[in-house]
Structure formats: C-alpha cells, structure tokens
Design a protein around this motif. Structure first.
Motif, PDB file in Angstrom:
ATOM      1  N   TYR A 115      40.148  93.074  -3.420  1.00  0.00           N
ATOM      2  CA  TYR A 115      38.978  93.851  -3.800  1.00  0.00           C
ATOM      3  C   TYR A 115      39.279  94.912  -4.869  1.00  0.00           C
ATOM      4  O   TYR A 115      38.359  95.518  -5.403  1.00  0.00           O
ATOM      5  CB  TYR A 115      38.345  94.522  -2.579  1.00  0.00           C
ATOM      6  CG  TYR A 115      37.590  93.540  -1.717  1.00  0.00           C
ATOM      7  CD1 TYR A 115      36.721  92.610  -2.291  1.00  0.00           C
ATOM      8  CD2 TYR A 115      37.735  93.533  -0.335  1.00  0.00           C
ATOM      9  CE1 TYR A 115      36.033  91.697  -1.512  1.00  0.00           C
ATOM     10  CE2 TYR A 115      37.049  92.629   0.453  1.00  0.00           C
ATOM     11  CZ  TYR A 115      36.203  91.712  -0.134  1.00  0.00           C
ATOM     12  OH  TYR A 115      35.513  90.824   0.636  1.00  0.00           O
ATOM     13  N   MET A 128      38.369  93.888  -8.678  1.00  0.00           N
ATOM     14  CA  MET A 128      37.615  92.626  -8.630  1.00  0.00           C
ATOM     15  C   MET A 128      36.563  92.585  -9.734  1.00  0.00           C
ATOM     16  O   MET A 128      36.345  91.562 -10.370  1.00  0.00           O
ATOM     17  CB  MET A 128      36.956  92.466  -7.278  1.00  0.00           C
ATOM     18  CG  MET A 128      36.167  91.168  -7.185  1.00  0.00           C
ATOM     19  SD  MET A 128      35.593  90.865  -5.521  1.00  0.00           S
ATOM     20  CE  MET A 128      36.151  89.175  -5.300  1.00  0.00           C
ATOM     21  N   THR A 129      35.906  93.716  -9.955  1.00  0.00           N
ATOM     22  CA  THR A 129      34.870  93.769 -10.992  1.00  0.00           C
ATOM     23  C   THR A 129      35.142  94.903 -11.973  1.00  0.00           C
ATOM     24  O   THR A 129      35.014  94.733 -13.169  1.00  0.00           O
ATOM     25  CB  THR A 129      33.490  93.975 -10.326  1.00  0.00           C
ATOM     26  OG1 THR A 129      33.289  92.940  -9.356  1.00  0.00           O
ATOM     27  CG2 THR A 129      32.375  93.933 -11.366  1.00  0.00           C
ATOM     28  N   ARG A 182      31.048  87.887  -8.010  1.00  0.00           N
ATOM     29  CA  ARG A 182      31.646  89.108  -7.465  1.00  0.00           C
ATOM     30  C   ARG A 182      31.746  89.092  -5.938  1.00  0.00           C
ATOM     31  O   ARG A 182      32.009  90.115  -5.326  1.00  0.00           O
ATOM     32  CB  ARG A 182      30.803  90.306  -7.904  1.00  0.00           C
ATOM     33  CG  ARG A 182      30.831  90.531  -9.409  1.00  0.00           C
ATOM     34  CD  ARG A 182      29.781  91.519  -9.847  1.00  0.00           C
ATOM     35  NE  ARG A 182      29.842  91.733 -11.305  1.00  0.00           N
ATOM     36  CZ  ARG A 182      29.111  92.627 -11.955  1.00  0.00           C
ATOM     37  NH1 ARG A 182      28.252  93.400 -11.297  1.00  0.00           N
ATOM     38  NH2 ARG A 182      29.216  92.757 -13.253  1.00  0.00           N
ATOM     39  N   SER A 218      25.826  86.496 -11.198  1.00  0.00           N
ATOM     40  CA  SER A 218      26.841  87.563 -11.245  1.00  0.00           C
ATOM     41  C   SER A 218      27.228  88.005  -9.834  1.00  0.00           C
ATOM     42  O   SER A 218      28.382  88.360  -9.575  1.00  0.00           O
ATOM     43  CB  SER A 218      26.332  88.759 -12.052  1.00  0.00           C
ATOM     44  OG  SER A 218      25.211  89.341 -11.420  1.00  0.00           O
TER      45      SER A 218
END
Lengths: 538, 538
Positions: free
Chosen positions: A305, A308-309, B109, B105
């Motif tokens: 995590y 992750m983005t 994610r 998206s």
C-alpha cells in the motif's frame, strides 16, 4: 507424536490458541464433528450460514488479535462465505479457513458440490491457498496456514481438506507448533526512521493521520505519546479505509477525520499517515485527496500500500507499534508545538418534533445511551455520522468493515462479543444490511452474548438513491428513484421470531428506553428505529 | 444505429427477448437505473440479495427456455450470487450475468469493492467471462454474451461493465441481434444413431433413463413416443443429477428412478441414458452404479459428460429432442415389446396419530393438496421422498437444483412463477434451506405471484445427522449429534413479518387446510409444517 488426521488437525488448532471452530457443516465435515463429540478443547460454534461463520471468526480475531477458525463446506459453502472473507482480508484478520471438500474420486468426476479449481475461488481473498494432498500432510499444512495467517501483514488463509484424506484412520504427525509461534512483527529500517524524523523535526505544522493498523497493533497509547511529544494534532484515516480507531476521540489532540478539505490538512506542512491507506477510494476523486506540495510520510504494515498511487517522502514498513516507538525514540528533544484549537462543532439543524427521525439524532441517542459499549458499524449511509459521533477511546471501541460486504456486522458483533467478554457490544445496521445478515440472528438467539442490534430502518437503499442524485439524470428530473424503495419488512418481528427480542420504535424517547432495557438484558436484543427515508446519506 | 452505451445495453437485452432485469443494485449501476426511469421495455426487478437476483433469473430461464438477466454489483455482489449461479450452470440455464464494476482508475488502485481478477471469481461457473474494455464494445460484448448463453450446451455467461465506460455519453453501435439468434441445437451424427439403433433393435429388455435435458429440450412427448414404439420402460435419472422430469410419472411405462439395484436395471440387457449424467455422484459408491456387462447408450447435450467416468457403447451428442427424433425415425418397424408390470408399491408404515409428523406423510398431503401446481424442491433430506411422490406430467411440473446450493428454491420459485403465468407454484423447503433464502421473502411480498412456500421444519440439519450416522463413530455411540440441532426460529412468523402471510401447523389436517387456503390466495403465502426431527433423511 502421531494421531489420526482429524485429531492432529484439532490439536494444531488448539495449540495455536484457537479454541472455537465456527462452521455451517455438511457431510464432508462428519469426521471433525464426530471428534468434537468427545473433545472439549475446541468448541464447535454452529452457524446457519457460512457468511456468519466467517464474520464471527473475523470478529473474534479482530477483538482478540489472535487467529480464529472458520470451517466451510464444499464449493457452495466457500462461495457463500467469500464476501465476508473479503472483509477479513481488508482488516488483516488472521482467519484460518478450513474447507471440507468431497472425496478425491468425487472431485475428479466433478461430482456433487465440487469445483474443478476451488483455489481459484478463494485465491484473491487469502494469503495462501492450499489443498492437502495426503493425509500425512494435514497437520503440517494446517500449522503452516496458522503461521502464514499470523505473520505480518496478517490475513486470512485457506486450506482444503478432502473427505477421504480427513477420514483416514492413518496416524499422522502432529507438529509441535511452539517453534512456529515467533514474533512476526517487522520494524522499519533505521535509515527510513531517520528520514521520517528529519521531516518531522523540520515541520512546523505536522498532522498525524491514525490508521486502523495502529489499533490492530494495539498502539494507541504509543501514538498518544508521539502526538504529545510533537504537539501534533491527529486525525482518523479517511472513512473509506477506516476499520477501527487509531487514536482516542476524547484526547485533546484529536481533530476529526482526514479529508483534504480539513482546515488542518490545508494548513499542514507535513502529513504523517500511520497504518492508513492512501486511499481506499470509492469513486474517482473530484479533487486530489492529497494537498499539493506537502511532504508525505507513509507507514503501513503492508508494503503493497505504500506508493500504490501517490509517491511519498518517507516510507516506514512495519508494525505500527514498532514504527511509532522508533519515531518517538529518534525524535530530537524539543518543546512540543502548540496544537491548534479544535474548531467549534457546527450547529445542528434542530429536529422537528413529530417528524420522521433523522439519522444524526438517532446516532446521537445510540452513542449516548450505549456509552461504554463497543460499537460495530454496518450501516451504509448512516455510517459516516456514526463514525463521527461514536465515542472511541480505545482501538476496540469501534469496528467497521471497509469491504462493502453488507451484513458483515451482524456476525462480527457476536465474534467481537466473544472476544471481549467484559464489554457490551452494539451493532448499528441499516435495513438493507439487515437482510444480508439475518442468519446471524439464529446464532445470536443461541448465545447469551450482551449484544444489542440497532437497525436504522429508512426503508431504502439510500446509497443507491445518493448515486442516482450524483448521476443527475432522469431520476432527479422526475424525482423517481428506481432500485431504492425496500420498505416492507417488520424487522423487529423478524428478530423476535428468531428468538432475539425485537422492538420497533418511532421516537427518540422510545429508542432511549429500549436501549436502556437492552443494557440490562443478559441476551441479545434488537431495536428497529424508523428513520426518515428522504434523508439520503449523511 | 448508434446510442449511448447504457441504451445500447438495454436495447440488446430487449432484442434478445429478456424483458426483466433482476438486480440488487449499487452505485455502479446508477446509469442503468436512471435509464429505466424512462424506458418501459425492460422491467427492473429489485431484489434484496444477489442470491435472489440470480435464482429468480435462473427460474425464469428454466421455465421459459429463454435467456434472462441478473445484474450484480461489484465483487461483493458477485460472490454473494455465486452459489446460485452454480445452480444455473448445472441446469444449463442461460442466465446472462452483468456485473457493475467500479471505474477503471478505482480498479487499478484496488479501491472500494474491487477485485484484481473479477473474472477468476466467476470463471468456473460460466461459459464465458469478459470485461468490456471500451465503451464502444459494450453492445457487441453483451450481444455475444447472449449468443454464448443460448448456444447449446447453454449456460450462464458473465460480462463486467465498468462504471466509467457505462456512464460515457459516447454513442456506440447497437448490434442487430437477429442474425445472432440462430437455431443453436446440434443433432447426432447418422453413424452414432445407427450404432444406438442397432443396440436397441437387438435388445430384449432395454430400459430408457430420462434425464433432465429431455425436459429442458421440451421433448417429453417424443420420449413417450419412443418408449411406446419400443415397448420400453422408462426411469427418471439418478436423484443427484435430477433437475426436472424427463418422462411423465403418470405414463404406464414409467417405473421410478434409476438405481443400480432397481429390478428393471438388474434385468436390463441395454441401458439408454438420454440427457442424464453418469453420474453426479454424492460420495464414492459402495457398489458400482452401472450393472456389469450391460451395454450403455449415452446421449447428452454436453459432450463433456459422455465417457467422463464410464465408457459407453454408443454416444449421441446433441439436443435431446433431435436425438430422440433420430432414434425414432431410424428404428426398424417391429411390434413393441411388452413392458414389465410395475411392482406393487411397498406398504407404508402407518402414521401414529398425535406423533410428530413424518416427512413422507407431509409430502403426500402437499402433493395431493397442491395437485396441478409446479413443485420447486429445495429440501435436503425430504427431497428424495418429494421426488418420488410429486406428480410430474410435464417437464415443467417439478424443478430442483442438483447444486447443493441451499436457498436456491425460494428465489427460483418466483422466477418460475413469472415464466409460467398460468400455473400455481409451490416451493417445498427445509428449515435449514429457509435460512439461506430468506431475502426472497422480500421479493415474494412485493409480488402477486401465486407461490406457496411449504417449509418442512424438522429443526435439524438432518443431512449432517445422516452423515454422522454413516460415519458411525462417537456420535452414534453416544447418540449425540453435534452440528445438527437448529431448532428455534418461528419460520411462519418470520415470513409474516416480511409480508408473506405465514402459518405454522402441527397436524396434517391443518396442513391441508392451509394449502387449500393458499390455492385461493392471490399473493404468496407460507406454511411451516413441523416434522419429526428424529427421522434423518428419507
């Protein structure tokens, strides 16, 4: 030591400290049930739906921070339990799922209740999936499953046990589990800690965001100390990732829940996310969920995590208790900053006497009347209000699931009550949710657990109504919302018919009275409170 | 023609003749719900659990022999529907599952209610699984899904529809479905027919075994003619594979259900299995399920089941109506053999007045009082008796699932009633089953369908008790059967609280009276009949 396979299986379960076996059994589990006629070191907890078996096991694991066992039956039992297994996964709940499977020849012939690839069904929801290949391997396989479940980041595992292997009378090895029960926590590297501490020391207006992993690690006290050492305000993590409180809501440094529009976030010059996700998004964000240009420290037990983005300026992988300890120890001595004062609570729209009850008012009465109880939240649209207002002093005061698996809370509340025997537990549910979790009423009725179910009945899939409002099409134009109206069931009567005394109430004073009565009951009860169906969402 | 994606989707559904959309929606379905505010050519059928949406769609498809649509929400909705999708698969039911998925998206994610591999979850239960990759492809993808679902062997299919693609306002092509709606049946090769006919012509004591596929093909009349042409007795297929009757139980050639110990099977010199499985085994057989040395003709729509376990002397792949026609046409003219007389029905153990009701007596009253109604069976241990005694003249008189998916019948009965609007439908359920299907009561209460639910409440998981008896261990020794006792719920009251008037009865005369009353009702009703908990299994 050698024992028949089924005895070895139960020995391993017991030796890992899992003294209950939650199941909705079928013929493939006969050998296990038969062994439990005699053995008393593992308790059979019968349920009437696999979703309940899994959510009870999950609740128990969350509350005790120990592994638990759900024993499912065949492919149909597994698929019935998957939605709640997803909930367990998101909470890092070490639920060991054992799955009775038809005898080997029946599997090969695609016989009754078989799946050619059982493991594919469960693969995405577990840390490991394995079907024992021999009778001799059962003890070792189940021991490894427990080890895998509790190793951090913890989570559910799955072991398939074919009926013919399990029913064999061959003596099989019983592993000594002690050498497998090591401390499975990881601490962040010294260099990562230094990077984070440098950022913290340089920041003038740092904000700490306390994630659910802080609570799972039992580290609220340590986060309190860190916050006091720094003089930093603390927010709970974003609602969509929230599983349990990582910071006491009654601490003077607590400032609400993370949102990019929160005044402290807008002013911050450092954001420190501890055991939270960035983020568990519900839909594409209209505004970026992180403020531009503000450095980010992100710590999580689960490295997948981190980054992750969103990229980070410091990353701390490890157990949240150890992470926070390391930060506290490495921080240079400095006078704590002053924490900005809390904003005044915005005035509440006054209720109109005699009008339909507003969810916010109901939540206030519930949280006041049941103060001191553990709250289990499983209410889709009222969940936001509940989260804002529930009193959360410890990490065990409030449990929700970020899985969207409706009905989870009804079974989880029972497991949590088993795990926290000194606490009263209140599960706050929506009426849509209720219909997904009804078989838990059977389990509730069979127990003497101090659980109060509160069903907020707005007679709607209000979340669907809210989605139609956001969509802004013909539904809004014509004020006609298909797929929303689910009025009809008399939920309190359903509950009573299951043996969980239920009462429907229409006023806040009746609600107070019912909740007071529930506090004195030595068995589960249910209150159905009728709320305004026109108030979509919080 | 070009239309917005959601309109193209609904056009394709309508043009395939599927005028209902069974769903338990969430926010990912907002665009579809919004379109249905205006459109009236596809009816939204709201349900309160995905298991109900799938079983209703399955029931409708079984009854109408046309494709139907279940629209599920996200990963949790899919997993909630899987057990009943397995039931649809085993029945070759062309259920088109559309699955709302979070925006692209959010998927990437791992956001709220996503699965990294949605298709893996459903793969084993469908003929095809595909997630639309572009908005433009949605019409084509869904059209192909329908084509795949109805092509023989028919079955469920799955299409994932991401929210962002579906909500796009881009105009997309709407396929003309007509050229895709061809006759999808296959007929057996001439050489295969000759081999089978030679065996039939040479046999002195052939026995026909009528499988569920005969009924699905609507070929009972043709099987009657073949049986009369040959002078051959007919059995229904083995209970574990049975989905619906392939031969009228009131025809003079009907002789019961296939078992290797059946006197006609023991005497047979040829066995002809038409549209049946060999076999859908429950557990390893103690005696081989086929008599040694007897030639076997096996026909099935689905080639995978021919020769799966047992070799055959003639194999006929294809639609059962075409197979039977081909056999009839190719048989040499010969006087029909004499069908051996039916054995006298063994005497029934007399009931003791005032004693707990025996399942067999209850089934007799149900099948007599509701004569003429379609029976939907979903009772684990009473299922065998029901199958023996239910009157089955047409292939639509009796439906069960061979999936072991408890609760299927409660939703399926509603779908079947929608599909057979001139028929009364009675669903015969166990009390364990009832707890798996309860949300169907909400759908029942919202309908005016002529459905009678009969719950045989033996307060037990009697199948688990039977398994413990077969296991023959400590449970039998101590006469203590863990995992069996599920007494408690007052099922009739649960039903009434949902708006489906329920009554609990303890005597056969009360049962008769309630069933008579249900025949006159213009809405669903439920009768809970208390049966003997000590009578494990049929």
């Amino acid at each position: 030591m050698s024992r028949p396979a089924v005895e070895a299986l139960l020995d391993v379960i017991r030796d890992w400290g899992a003294d209950r076996l939650f199941t909705c059994p079928g013929s493939t589990e006969a050998a296990v049930l038969d062994a439990l006629v005699v053995r008393k070191d593992v308790e059979l907890v019968l349920t009437t739906h696999e979703g309940v078996a899994v959510s009870m096991a999950d609740g128990l694991a969350r509350a005790t921070r120990r592994p638990s066992v759900a024993y499912l039956h065949a492919n149909v039992g597994l698929t019935n339990g998957l939605s709640n297994l997803y909930a367990a996964q998101l909470a890092y709940s070490p639920v060991v799922v054992l799955n009775g499977i038809k005898a080997s020849s029946i599997q090969a012939r695609q016989g009754f209740t078989t799946a050619a690839r059982m493991r594919d069904l469960v693969h995405q929801y577990v840390k490991s999936d394995w079907q024992s290949l021999t009778t001799e391997a059962i003890g070792e396989d189940v021991n490894r499953a427990f080890r895998t479940a509790v190793t951090e980041p913890a989570g559910p595992v799955w072991v398939g046990l074919a009926q013919d292997l399990l029913e064999s009378t061959a003596e099989v090895p019983v592993p000594d589990v002690a050498p497998f029960r090591f401390d499975p926590r990881a601490a962040p590297s010294a260099s990562a800690v230094r990077t984070a501490v440098d950022l913290l020391a340089a920041a003038g207006r740092p904000v700490l965001v306390a994630g659910s992993e802080v609570a799972r690690a039992g580290a609220l006290d340590r986060l309190v100390r860190l916050s006091e050492q720094l003089g930093a305000p603390v927010l709970h993590e974003d609602r969509r990732g929230f599983e349990r409180p990582g910071f006491p809501t009654d601490h003077p440094h607590f400032r609400g829940q993370y949102e990019v529009g929160h005044p402290l976030v807008r002013e911050a010059d450092l954001l420190v996310f501890l055991g939270a996700r960035l983020f568990h998004e519900f839909e594409p964000a209209r505004v970026p969920p992180l403020p531009a240009g503000v450095p980010i420290v992100h710590s999580h037990t689960d490295p997948k995590y981190i980054g992750m983005t969103y990229g980070v300026d410091a990353a701390l992988v490890g157990d949240q208790g150890l992470v926070i300890e390391a930060l506290s120890a490495a921080l240079p001595a400095a006078p704590p900053r002053a924490v900005p004062p809390a904003l005044p609570t915005p005035p509440r729209r006054p209720s109109v006497p005699g009008a339909a009850l507003r969810p916010a008012d109901v939540v206030d009465v519930v949280t006041e009347s049941l103060r001191g109880a553990v709250i289990v939240g499983d209410a889709t649209t009222a969940g936001g209000i509940l989260q804002q207002r529930a009193h959360q002093h410890s990490g065990d005061d409030y449990f929700v699931s970020s899985s969207g698996s409706l009905g989870w809370g009804m079974g989880a509340a029972l497991g949590i009550a088993m795990g926290l025997p000194d606490r009263r537990v209140a599960a706050v549910l929506g009426d849509g949710v209720f219909q997904f979790g009804m078989p838990a009423l059977w389990s509730a009725a069979r127990s003497d657990l101090p659980v109060t179910y509160v069903v907020m009945n707005n007679q709607s899939y209000a979340a669907v109504g809210a989605a139609l409002r956001r969509f802004g099409g013909e539904a809004v134009e014509r004020q006609h919302y298909p797929g929303v109206d689910i009025a009809g069931p008399r939920i309190a009567e359903v509950s009573s018919a299951f043996g969980v005394p239920g009462r429907r109430v229409d006023t806040l004073s009746e609600l107070r009275e019912s909740l007071e009565a529930s506090r004195r009951a030595d068995h589960p009860t249910l209150v159905e409170v009728m709320t305004d169906p026109t108030e979509f969402g919080p």
